[in-house]
Design an enzyme around this catalytic site. Structure first.
Site, PDB file in Angstrom:
ATOM      1  CE  LYS A 163      -4.107  -2.166   2.346  1.00  0.00           C
ATOM      2  NZ  LYS A 163      -4.722  -2.223   3.421  1.00  0.00           N
ATOM      3  NE  ARG A 173      -2.247  -5.387   7.386  1.00  0.00           N
ATOM      4  CZ  ARG A 173      -3.400  -6.001   7.097  1.00  0.00           C
ATOM      5  NH1 ARG A 173      -4.111  -6.822   7.723  1.00  0.00           N
ATOM      6  NH2 ARG A 173      -4.202  -5.596   5.891  1.00  0.00           N
ATOM      7  CE1 TYR A 188      -9.723  -2.814   0.783  1.00  0.00           C
ATOM      8  CE2 TYR A 188      -8.519  -1.378  -0.314  1.00  0.00           C
ATOM      9  CZ  TYR A 188      -8.277  -2.484   0.413  1.00  0.00           C
ATOM     10  OH  TYR A 188      -7.130  -2.739   1.013  1.00  0.00           O
ATOM     11  NE  ARG A 236      -6.472 -11.857   5.972  1.00  0.00           N
ATOM     12  CZ  ARG A 236      -7.228 -10.759   5.841  1.00  0.00           C
ATOM     13  NH1 ARG A 236      -7.257  -9.964   4.662  1.00  0.00           N
ATOM     14  NH2 ARG A 236      -7.926 -10.363   6.820  1.00  0.00           N
ATOM     15  CG  PHE A 283     -13.030   2.279   7.183  1.00  0.00           C
ATOM     16  CD1 PHE A 283     -12.736   1.547   6.089  1.00  0.00           C
ATOM     17  CD2 PHE A 283     -13.698   1.493   8.169  1.00  0.00           C
ATOM     18  CE1 PHE A 283     -12.777   0.281   5.709  1.00  0.00           C
ATOM     19  CE2 PHE A 283     -13.896   0.239   7.986  1.00  0.00           C
ATOM     20  CZ  PHE A 283     -13.476  -0.440   6.856  1.00  0.00           C
ATOM     21  CG  ASN A 338      -3.578  -1.990   6.918  1.00  0.00           C
ATOM     22  OD1 ASN A 338      -3.412  -1.550   5.752  1.00  0.00           O
ATOM     23  ND2 ASN A 338      -4.693  -2.620   7.455  1.00  0.00           N
ATOM     24  CB  THR A 364      -6.853  -5.113  10.345  1.00  0.00           C
ATOM     25  OG1 THR A 364      -7.692  -6.287   9.769  1.00  0.00           O
ATOM     26  CG2 THR A 364      -7.114  -4.109   9.425  1.00  0.00           C
ATOM     27  CD  GLU A 375      -8.948  -9.424  -3.220  1.00  0.00           C
ATOM     28  OE1 GLU A 375      -9.907  -9.039  -2.709  1.00  0.00           O
ATOM     29  OE2 GLU A 375      -7.836  -9.681  -3.091  1.00  0.00           O
TER      30      GLU A 375
HETATM   31  P1  RTP Z   1      -7.285  -5.768   3.492  1.00  0.00           P
HETATM   32  O1  RTP Z   1      -8.590  -6.080   3.075  1.00  0.00           O
HETATM   33  O2  RTP Z   1      -6.512  -4.536   3.127  1.00  0.00           O
HETATM   34  O3  RTP Z   1      -6.323  -6.924   3.155  1.00  0.00           O
HETATM   35  O4  RTP Z   1      -7.200  -5.506   5.029  1.00  0.00           O
HETATM   36  P2  RTP Z   1      -7.968  -6.550   6.010  1.00  0.00           P
HETATM   37  O5  RTP Z   1      -8.693  -7.677   5.350  1.00  0.00           O
HETATM   38  O6  RTP Z   1      -7.062  -6.883   7.361  1.00  0.00           O
HETATM   39  O7  RTP Z   1      -8.938  -5.518   6.772  1.00  0.00           O
HETATM   40  P3  RTP Z   1     -10.421  -5.222   6.294  1.00  0.00           P
HETATM   41  O8  RTP Z   1     -11.350  -5.413   7.345  1.00  0.00           O
HETATM   42  O9  RTP Z   1     -10.817  -5.928   4.994  1.00  0.00           O
HETATM   43  O10 RTP Z   1     -10.361  -3.424   5.873  1.00  0.00           O
HETATM   44  C1  RTP Z   1      -9.600  -3.146   4.628  1.00  0.00           C
HETATM   45  C2  RTP Z   1      -8.870  -1.990   4.826  1.00  0.00           C
HETATM   46  O11 RTP Z   1      -9.646  -0.785   5.256  1.00  0.00           O
HETATM   47  C3  RTP Z   1      -8.831   0.046   6.138  1.00  0.00           C
HETATM   48  N1  RTP Z   1      -9.465   0.230   7.373  1.00  0.00           N
HETATM   49  N2  RTP Z   1      -9.344   1.262   8.035  1.00  0.00           N
HETATM   50  N3  RTP Z   1     -10.138   3.277   9.983  1.00  0.00           N
HETATM   51  C4  RTP Z   1     -10.615   2.187  10.075  1.00  0.00           C
HETATM   52  O12 RTP Z   1     -11.013   1.832  11.205  1.00  0.00           O
HETATM   53  C5  RTP Z   1     -10.456   1.094   9.053  1.00  0.00           C
HETATM   54  N4  RTP Z   1     -10.522  -0.342   9.236  1.00  0.00           N
HETATM   55  C6  RTP Z   1     -10.231  -0.814   8.096  1.00  0.00           C
HETATM   56  C7  RTP Z   1      -7.338  -0.833   6.436  1.00  0.00           C
HETATM   57  O13 RTP Z   1      -6.548  -0.198   5.019  1.00  0.00           O
HETATM   58  C8  RTP Z   1      -7.667  -2.145   6.034  1.00  0.00           C
HETATM   59  O14 RTP Z   1      -6.816  -2.658   5.501  1.00  0.00           O
HETATM   60 MG    MG Z   2     -10.216  -7.330   3.639  1.00  0.00          MG
END
Ligand code: RTP
Ligand code: MG
Length: 139
Positions: free
Chosen positions: A10, A103, A50, A86, A58, A113, A92, A127
């Site tokens: 990222k 991370r 996304y 993962r 967010f 992150n 996250t 994807e």
């Molecule tokens: P990713 O999809 O990017 O691999 O990350 P992840 O599964 O660990 O987390 P996910 O819940 O899918 O969230 C996607 C991305 O959104 C951003 N985020 N910001 N401000 C916030 O509370 C918040 N929560 C999530 C992060 O960049 C996260 O990786």
């Molecule tokens: Mg995700």
């Protein structure tokens, strides 16, 4: 089982010149980088990528962040690559990420992150197809 997953390094990581360090963690974990390209994501690409988070508070911030600097899109291959990556990424929120994970090592906060990884084999296929053709992937 050998499978593929989709990864994004990222903007917070590319901005700090961490592409090589992130790739070192990926490769040390036994995952093979079988396709890789540095791109500037467009707003449309980030929104589509996304889309599942479109209703989350967010979402706007996330799209803005993902288009704020170049990203590196990748296809990773290895044993149970989806789950393995993962694990290698860590939680996250970097505060909750296990020591040694990407991370824990590099992420700035829950939003910025450092990496994305697919959360299922089906999403990995979708994807990968959003950014690569079969000819781009050299296993
Ligand atoms: P990713 O999809 O990017 O691999 O990350 P992840 O599964 O660990 O987390 P996910 O819940 O899918 O969230 C996607 C991305 O959104 C951003 N985020 N910001 N401000 C916030 O509370 C918040 N929560 C999530 C992060 O960049 C996260 O990786
Ligand atoms: Mg995700």
């Amino acid at each position: 089982m050998t499978e593929r997953t989709f990864s994004i390094i990222k903007p917070d990581a590319t901005r700090r010149n961490l592409t090589g360090k992130v790739n070192a963690v990926i490769e040390d974990a036994g995952l093979r980088i079988v396709a890789q390209r540095r791109i500037q994501m467009t707003e449309d690409q980030a929104k589509k990528f996304y889309e599942v988070h479109a209703e989350r508070p967010f979402y706007g911030e996330l799209v803005e962040f993902m288009t704020s600097a170049p990203v590196v899109v990748q296809v990773l291959e290895g044993e149970n690559a989806v789950a393995r990556y993962r694990e290698v990424m860590g939680a996250t929120n970097p505060k909750d990420a296990a020591p040694g994970t990407i991370r824990a090592l590099y992420a700035e906060n829950v939003g910025e992150n450092s990496v994305h990884g697919s959360d299922s084999q089906e999403n990995a296929r979708l994807e990968i197809a959003q950014f690569f053709t079969d000819a781009d992937i050299v296993g």
